[in-house]
Design a protein around this motif. Structure first.
Motif, mmCIF file in Angstrom:
data_model
loop_
_atom_site.group_PDB
_atom_site.id
_atom_site.type_symbol
_atom_site.label_atom_id
_atom_site.label_comp_id
_atom_site.label_asym_id
_atom_site.label_seq_id
_atom_site.Cartn_x
_atom_site.Cartn_y
_atom_site.Cartn_z
ATOM 1 N N SER A 108 3.834 47.004 69.563
ATOM 2 C CA SER A 108 3.637 46.001 70.615
ATOM 3 C C SER A 108 2.504 45.049 70.266
ATOM 4 N N VAL A 109 1.394 45.593 69.778
ATOM 5 C CA VAL A 109 0.281 44.741 69.382
ATOM 6 C C VAL A 109 0.679 43.884 68.181
ATOM 7 N N GLY A 110 1.475 44.443 67.259
ATOM 8 C CA GLY A 110 1.956 43.655 66.129
ATOM 9 C C GLY A 110 2.795 42.473 66.569
ATOM 10 N N VAL A 111 3.704 42.705 67.516
ATOM 11 C CA VAL A 111 4.516 41.612 68.058
ATOM 12 C C VAL A 111 3.624 40.569 68.725
ATOM 13 N N ALA A 112 2.645 41.040 69.498
ATOM 14 C CA ALA A 112 1.760 40.125 70.209
ATOM 15 C C ALA A 112 0.956 39.256 69.248
ATOM 16 N N LEU A 113 0.424 39.855 68.188
ATOM 17 C CA LEU A 113 -0.384 39.096 67.233
ATOM 18 C C LEU A 113 0.464 38.083 66.471
ATOM 19 N N CYS A 114 1.669 38.480 66.099
ATOM 20 C CA CYS A 114 2.556 37.560 65.366
ATOM 21 C C CYS A 114 2.916 36.335 66.203
ATOM 22 N N LEU A 115 2.982 36.489 67.497
ATOM 23 C CA LEU A 115 3.302 35.364 68.372
ATOM 24 C C LEU A 115 2.053 34.604 68.817
ATOM 25 N N ALA A 116 0.987 35.339 69.120
ATOM 26 C CA ALA A 116 -0.185 34.716 69.731
ATOM 27 C C ALA A 116 -0.992 33.881 68.746
ATOM 28 N N ILE A 117 -1.127 34.352 67.508
ATOM 29 C CA ILE A 117 -1.976 33.630 66.552
ATOM 30 C C ILE A 117 -1.441 32.222 66.264
ATOM 31 N N PRO A 118 -0.153 32.060 65.902
ATOM 32 C CA PRO A 118 0.320 30.675 65.696
ATOM 33 C C PRO A 118 0.316 29.840 66.974
ATOM 34 N N LEU A 119 0.630 30.450 68.119
ATOM 35 C CA LEU A 119 0.615 29.690 69.371
ATOM 36 C C LEU A 119 -0.797 29.232 69.721
ATOM 37 N N SER A 180 8.990 47.316 72.591
ATOM 38 C CA SER A 180 7.890 46.651 71.884
ATOM 39 C C SER A 180 7.787 45.183 72.273
ATOM 40 N N PHE A 181 8.918 44.518 72.359
ATOM 41 C CA PHE A 181 8.895 43.107 72.754
ATOM 42 C C PHE A 181 8.534 42.944 74.225
ATOM 43 N N THR A 182 8.932 43.889 75.056
ATOM 44 C CA THR A 182 8.563 43.807 76.473
ATOM 45 C C THR A 182 7.053 43.834 76.636
ATOM 46 N N LEU A 187 1.391 40.671 76.164
ATOM 47 C CA LEU A 187 0.107 40.620 75.464
ATOM 48 C C LEU A 187 -0.068 39.302 74.715
ATOM 49 N N ALA A 188 1.015 38.784 74.137
ATOM 50 C CA ALA A 188 0.926 37.525 73.402
ATOM 51 C C ALA A 188 0.462 36.388 74.300
ATOM 52 N N ALA A 189 0.890 36.410 75.550
ATOM 53 C CA ALA A 189 0.455 35.372 76.488
ATOM 54 C C ALA A 189 -1.054 35.423 76.700
ATOM 55 N N VAL A 190 -1.586 36.628 76.823
ATOM 56 C CA VAL A 190 -3.038 36.780 77.003
ATOM 57 C C VAL A 190 -3.786 36.385 75.730
ATOM 58 N N TYR A 191 -3.322 36.879 74.598
ATOM 59 C CA TYR A 191 -4.008 36.629 73.336
ATOM 60 C C TYR A 191 -4.023 35.141 72.972
ATOM 61 N N SER A 192 -2.890 34.465 73.153
ATOM 62 C CA SER A 192 -2.814 33.063 72.746
ATOM 63 C C SER A 192 -3.753 32.191 73.575
ATOM 64 N N ARG A 193 -3.841 32.446 74.865
ATOM 65 C CA ARG A 193 -4.748 31.664 75.710
ATOM 66 C C ARG A 193 -6.205 31.962 75.349
ATOM 67 N N PHE A 194 -6.501 33.214 75.064
ATOM 68 C CA PHE A 194 -7.878 33.560 74.689
ATOM 69 C C PHE A 194 -8.239 32.943 73.342
#
Length: 312
Positions: A108-119, A180-182, A187-194
């Protein structure tokens, strides 16, 4: 540095002690008589004599403070009690289910990081432009959508309609994708904004303006200064969220019938299996506090002066 380490360890030891008291009171003040519950689970007669005998065997006739120290000594020795449902040791049941929760948390964290960092980087690079608005809108959508609703939507489209992935269960990577995607999308939404906020704050610093004025190449400026300084707080937030996931995502694991700690504790709550609930809370708290300690120490090693100044 040694003083800082000692203070942190003492602080977290105090936190664990406080949590152990709360966990103990969770069972001591829970509704119903544990002796009666245990006799009922074992299929024995719940007569007054049997209940009294069971209470004596369980040590429930002693003062509450004595019960706490006896329980604490048993926990320190590895005896976390037995499940009311099947009589299995609670600690063993937790350790058997923990790998499944750990696997789900890592993915789940891997999915979040892969989406959040580029966003997050895209939103910071093109601040107040179209890409920034799109990134922020997607993040807001991810924050506003409840996790259970997102999970049900993913099940409906990708499991029921398209039949790409199984609905529930475990055993292969196909079972891991939807849960994992759920968790990862939220998490990606939180990470990308932060990450966006951290990058924009760093971009406004005087040393970045001075570096641009000196003509430092854009690529070098981003990799050597901006991203490096933004990585520490971002990874701290990611690590702490990982600690929450180690406790088991209760709703998501229940929806997908994932055999982790979250599903275990939901079943224990409905069964009034208090020793399992008690052990779960203590285990999750120990994992989270330990991870928090490691994150603080890691930040102190990477940026010792800033970390020590912040804690003053």
């Amino acid at each position: 540095m040694s003083t800082y380490l000692f203070e942190k360890i003492a602080h977290f030891a105090a936190v664990i002690t406080g949590i152990s008291i709360i966990v103990f009171l969770l069972l001591a003040l829970s509704p119903g008589d544990p002796a009666r519950v245990l006799l009922t689970a074992a299929g024995l007669e719940t007569s007054a004599q049997n209940i009294q005998q069971m209470r004596e065997e369980m040590g429930l006739n002693k003062p509450l403070w004595q019960q706490y120290f006896v329980w604490l000594g048993n926990v320190a020795a590895g005896d976390w009690g037995n499940s009311y449902r099947d009589g299995q040791p609670v600690l063993q049941e937790i350790l058997d289910r923990f790998p499944a929760t750990l696997q789900l948390a890592v993915c789940s964290v891997g999915v979040a990081l892969c989406l959040a960092i580029p966003l997050g980087i895209t939103a910071a690079l093109w601040q107040d432009k179209l890409l920034d608005h799109i990134s922020r809108s997607l993040s807001l959508l991810g924050l506003a959508m409840p996790g259970f609703l997102l999970g049900l939507l993913l099940i409906y489209f990708f499991a029921v309609k398209l039949r790409f992935f199984p609905v529930t269960g475990s055993g292969s990577w196909h079972h891991l994708v939807l849960p994992s995607f759920t968790l990862g999308l939220g998490l990606a939404a939180v990470y990308s904004r932060f990450l966006r906020a951290s990058l924009l704050e760093i971009l406004g610093q005087d040393y970045i303006v001075a570096a641009r004025a000196r003509g430092i190449p854009r690529r070098r400026l981003w990799f050597n200064h901006i991203l490096r300084n933004a990585a520490s707080p971002f990874l701290t937030v990611a690590a702490l969220n990982f600690g929450y996931l180690l406790g088991g995502s209760v709703i998501i694991e229940k929806i997908f019938a994932w055999p982790g700690l979250g599903k275990m504790v939901v079943d224990a709550i409905f069964d009034r299996n208090y020793p399992v609930v008690q052990g779960y809370v203590l285990f999750w708290a120990a994992c989270f506090v330990t991870l928090n300690l490691l994150v603080d120490l890691g930040c102190a090693v990477m940026r010792p002066h800033a970390q020590l100044e912040r804690d003053k």
